[in-house]
Design a protein around this motif. Sequence first.
Motif, PDB file in Angstrom:
ATOM      1  N   MET A 210      -3.365 -58.253 102.076  1.00  0.00           N
ATOM      2  CA  MET A 210      -2.418 -57.137 102.091  1.00  0.00           C
ATOM      3  C   MET A 210      -2.965 -55.953 101.306  1.00  0.00           C
ATOM      4  SD  MET A 210       1.224 -59.071 101.515  1.00  0.00           S
ATOM      5  CE  MET A 210       1.959 -60.124 102.773  1.00  0.00           C
ATOM      6  N   ALA A 211      -3.680 -56.242 100.204  1.00  0.00           N
ATOM      7  CA  ALA A 211      -4.253 -55.168  99.396  1.00  0.00           C
ATOM      8  C   ALA A 211      -5.275 -54.376 100.201  1.00  0.00           C
ATOM      9  CB  ALA A 211      -4.891 -55.747  98.134  1.00  0.00           C
ATOM     10  N   VAL A 212      -6.083 -55.075 100.993  1.00  0.00           N
ATOM     11  CA  VAL A 212      -7.064 -54.396 101.848  1.00  0.00           C
ATOM     12  C   VAL A 212      -6.345 -53.523 102.875  1.00  0.00           C
ATOM     13  CG1 VAL A 212      -8.860 -54.750 103.581  1.00  0.00           C
ATOM     14  CG2 VAL A 212      -8.825 -56.164 101.519  1.00  0.00           C
ATOM     15  N   GLU A 213      -5.278 -54.047 103.456  1.00  0.00           N
ATOM     16  CA  GLU A 213      -4.513 -53.288 104.447  1.00  0.00           C
ATOM     17  C   GLU A 213      -3.852 -52.064 103.813  1.00  0.00           C
ATOM     18  OE1 GLU A 213      -1.639 -55.662 106.445  1.00  0.00           O
ATOM     19  OE2 GLU A 213      -0.847 -54.000 107.647  1.00  0.00           O
ATOM     20  N   LEU A 214      -3.363 -52.230 102.582  1.00  0.00           N
ATOM     21  CA  LEU A 214      -2.722 -51.119 101.879  1.00  0.00           C
ATOM     22  C   LEU A 214      -3.738 -50.027 101.555  1.00  0.00           C
ATOM     23  CD1 LEU A 214      -0.139 -50.021 100.650  1.00  0.00           C
ATOM     24  CD2 LEU A 214      -0.585 -51.378  98.598  1.00  0.00           C
ATOM     25  N   ALA A 215      -4.936 -50.426 101.140  1.00  0.00           N
ATOM     26  CA  ALA A 215      -5.991 -49.453 100.847  1.00  0.00           C
ATOM     27  C   ALA A 215      -6.373 -48.680 102.105  1.00  0.00           C
ATOM     28  CB  ALA A 215      -7.210 -50.165 100.266  1.00  0.00           C
ATOM     29  N   ALA A 216      -6.445 -49.380 103.230  1.00  0.00           N
ATOM     30  CA  ALA A 216      -6.786 -48.718 104.489  1.00  0.00           C
ATOM     31  C   ALA A 216      -5.704 -47.722 104.890  1.00  0.00           C
ATOM     32  CB  ALA A 216      -6.975 -49.766 105.585  1.00  0.00           C
ATOM     33  N   SER A 217      -4.451 -48.066 104.623  1.00  0.00           N
ATOM     34  CA  SER A 217      -3.352 -47.164 104.963  1.00  0.00           C
ATOM     35  C   SER A 217      -3.406 -45.893 104.129  1.00  0.00           C
ATOM     36  CB  SER A 217      -2.017 -47.884 104.756  1.00  0.00           C
ATOM     37  OG  SER A 217      -0.936 -47.043 105.086  1.00  0.00           O
ATOM     38  N   LEU A 218      -3.732 -46.021 102.837  1.00  0.00           N
ATOM     39  CA  LEU A 218      -3.797 -44.858 101.958  1.00  0.00           C
ATOM     40  C   LEU A 218      -5.030 -43.997 102.236  1.00  0.00           C
ATOM     41  CD1 LEU A 218      -2.660 -46.446  98.582  1.00  0.00           C
ATOM     42  CD2 LEU A 218      -1.358 -44.893 100.041  1.00  0.00           C
ATOM     43  N   ALA A 219      -6.036 -44.577 102.880  1.00  0.00           N
ATOM     44  CA  ALA A 219      -7.233 -43.804 103.211  1.00  0.00           C
ATOM     45  C   ALA A 219      -6.898 -42.645 104.138  1.00  0.00           C
ATOM     46  CB  ALA A 219      -8.279 -44.713 103.855  1.00  0.00           C
ATOM     47  N   ALA A 220      -5.817 -42.791 104.909  1.00  0.00           N
ATOM     48  CA  ALA A 220      -5.402 -41.709 105.800  1.00  0.00           C
ATOM     49  C   ALA A 220      -4.968 -40.475 105.027  1.00  0.00           C
ATOM     50  CB  ALA A 220      -4.267 -42.191 106.703  1.00  0.00           C
ATOM     51  N   ASP A 221      -4.611 -40.645 103.734  1.00  0.00           N
ATOM     52  CA  ASP A 221      -4.226 -39.522 102.886  1.00  0.00           C
ATOM     53  C   ASP A 221      -5.394 -39.028 102.038  1.00  0.00           C
ATOM     54  OD1 ASP A 221      -1.368 -41.167 103.044  1.00  0.00           O
ATOM     55  OD2 ASP A 221      -1.154 -38.985 103.017  1.00  0.00           O
ATOM     56  N   GLY A 222      -6.609 -39.445 102.399  1.00  0.00           N
ATOM     57  CA  GLY A 222      -7.785 -38.965 101.693  1.00  0.00           C
ATOM     58  C   GLY A 222      -8.099 -39.709 100.421  1.00  0.00           C
ATOM     59  N   LEU A 223      -7.504 -40.906 100.229  1.00  0.00           N
ATOM     60  CA  LEU A 223      -7.740 -41.681  99.013  1.00  0.00           C
ATOM     61  C   LEU A 223      -8.664 -42.855  99.304  1.00  0.00           C
ATOM     62  CD1 LEU A 223      -4.199 -41.795  97.391  1.00  0.00           C
ATOM     63  CD2 LEU A 223      -6.222 -40.730  96.432  1.00  0.00           C
ATOM     64  N   ASP A 224      -9.779 -42.895  98.585  1.00  0.00           N
ATOM     65  CA  ASP A 224     -10.699 -44.018  98.688  1.00  0.00           C
ATOM     66  C   ASP A 224     -10.343 -44.986  97.562  1.00  0.00           C
ATOM     67  OD1 ASP A 224     -14.333 -44.455  98.425  1.00  0.00           O
ATOM     68  OD2 ASP A 224     -12.742 -45.756  99.199  1.00  0.00           O
ATOM     69  N   VAL A 225      -9.502 -45.977  97.863  1.00  0.00           N
ATOM     70  CA  VAL A 225      -8.937 -46.860  96.841  1.00  0.00           C
ATOM     71  C   VAL A 225      -9.545 -48.248  96.952  1.00  0.00           C
ATOM     72  CG1 VAL A 225      -6.814 -47.832  95.897  1.00  0.00           C
ATOM     73  CG2 VAL A 225      -6.782 -45.570  96.948  1.00  0.00           C
ATOM     74  N   ASP A 226     -10.032 -48.750  95.820  1.00  0.00           N
ATOM     75  CA  ASP A 226     -10.498 -50.133  95.756  1.00  0.00           C
ATOM     76  C   ASP A 226      -9.269 -51.041  95.778  1.00  0.00           C
ATOM     77  OD1 ASP A 226     -12.961 -51.843  93.709  1.00  0.00           O
ATOM     78  OD2 ASP A 226     -11.392 -52.689  94.977  1.00  0.00           O
ATOM     79  N   PRO A 227      -9.206 -52.027  96.660  1.00  0.00           N
ATOM     80  CA  PRO A 227      -8.033 -52.910  96.718  1.00  0.00           C
ATOM     81  C   PRO A 227      -7.690 -53.573  95.389  1.00  0.00           C
ATOM     82  CG  PRO A 227      -9.403 -53.226  98.660  1.00  0.00           C
ATOM     83  CD  PRO A 227     -10.170 -52.323  97.737  1.00  0.00           C
ATOM     84  N   MET A 228      -8.669 -53.709  94.480  1.00  0.00           N
ATOM     85  CA  MET A 228      -8.385 -54.319  93.184  1.00  0.00           C
ATOM     86  C   MET A 228      -7.415 -53.477  92.359  1.00  0.00           C
ATOM     87  SD  MET A 228      -9.611 -57.259  92.775  1.00  0.00           S
ATOM     88  CE  MET A 228      -9.299 -57.358  91.011  1.00  0.00           C
ATOM     89  N   VAL A 229      -7.308 -52.179  92.683  1.00  0.00           N
ATOM     90  CA  VAL A 229      -6.403 -51.286  91.946  1.00  0.00           C
ATOM     91  C   VAL A 229      -4.970 -51.804  92.006  1.00  0.00           C
ATOM     92  CG1 VAL A 229      -5.314 -49.001  92.065  1.00  0.00           C
ATOM     93  CG2 VAL A 229      -7.801 -49.205  92.104  1.00  0.00           C
TER      94      VAL A 229
END
Length: 277
Positions: A210-229
């Motif tokens: 789910m964390a990986v999926e959440l990170a991918a969703s936020l990438a659409a807003d220009g955020l490169d987020v490590d799922p560990m966050v």
Amino acid sequence: DLQIVAADVRSLGESPSGPYDGVFHAAGVLRDGLARSLMPDRVDAVLGPKVGGTHALADLVSEGEHPAFVVLFSSIAAVRANLGQSAYAAANGYLDGYAARRRAEGLPWYSLGWGLWTVGMGEAVAPRAAAHGVAALTEDDGIGLLRTALGRPPAHYVLSAATAKDASMTAVTPDAGLWPSLTLAVGKVLHLDSVSAEDDLLELGLDSMMAVELAASLAADGLDVDPMVFFEHTRVGTLLTHLESLPRAASQAPAPPAPAPREPSYAAPVAPVAPAA
């Protein structure tokens, strides 16, 4: 034990030492007036008890074990003020923002935006308001709403006579920045109808996929987020504060479409025509 101390809320150096079971900050001063008539001393008189008092109490409770709750008595004026209440609205808006910051740090700070009461600061105003159809909270109404709020997760609640009448109480949440995108993504990934700043992602069932999926969703807003966050900032409010501090990738214009390939020509060659003799 309950101890009553008379002191300036902006300077609490002589107050009894903790630990404290809970803290209520209910100080306030009204100095209404149109903006052109607001001299610095009038603004200071309004901001002092609210803003200065909040910081004094924050310093007081920071020593030793934190209380089970800190309740800031804000005002509905921070959301919808009357004419001439710019200073009062600003003072209470500060309380709401300060409490939100402390909640993002994981601390149990409430901000209660009270409507008009029949006692205290509203005692002289309530009869005139009633003549215009504006109801005010009685002491019993207010105490009942306070008990209800303290039984809910720490948040910013707006409480008025209308709230007491229909028994509804909804937390006020941020409506700007990444909040809409974050709550939409969290709700979609975790299959939730609503998300609050106080929700904990792990308690809601977040796992690594789910964390990986959440990170991918936020990438659409220009955020490169490590799922560990999401495992380091598990509370939604704390996560929002962290994400807002991250640099966002500049939006790129979509590449122009490639030109369509030219259709091959299958026309028969034209034979040269001999000139007439």
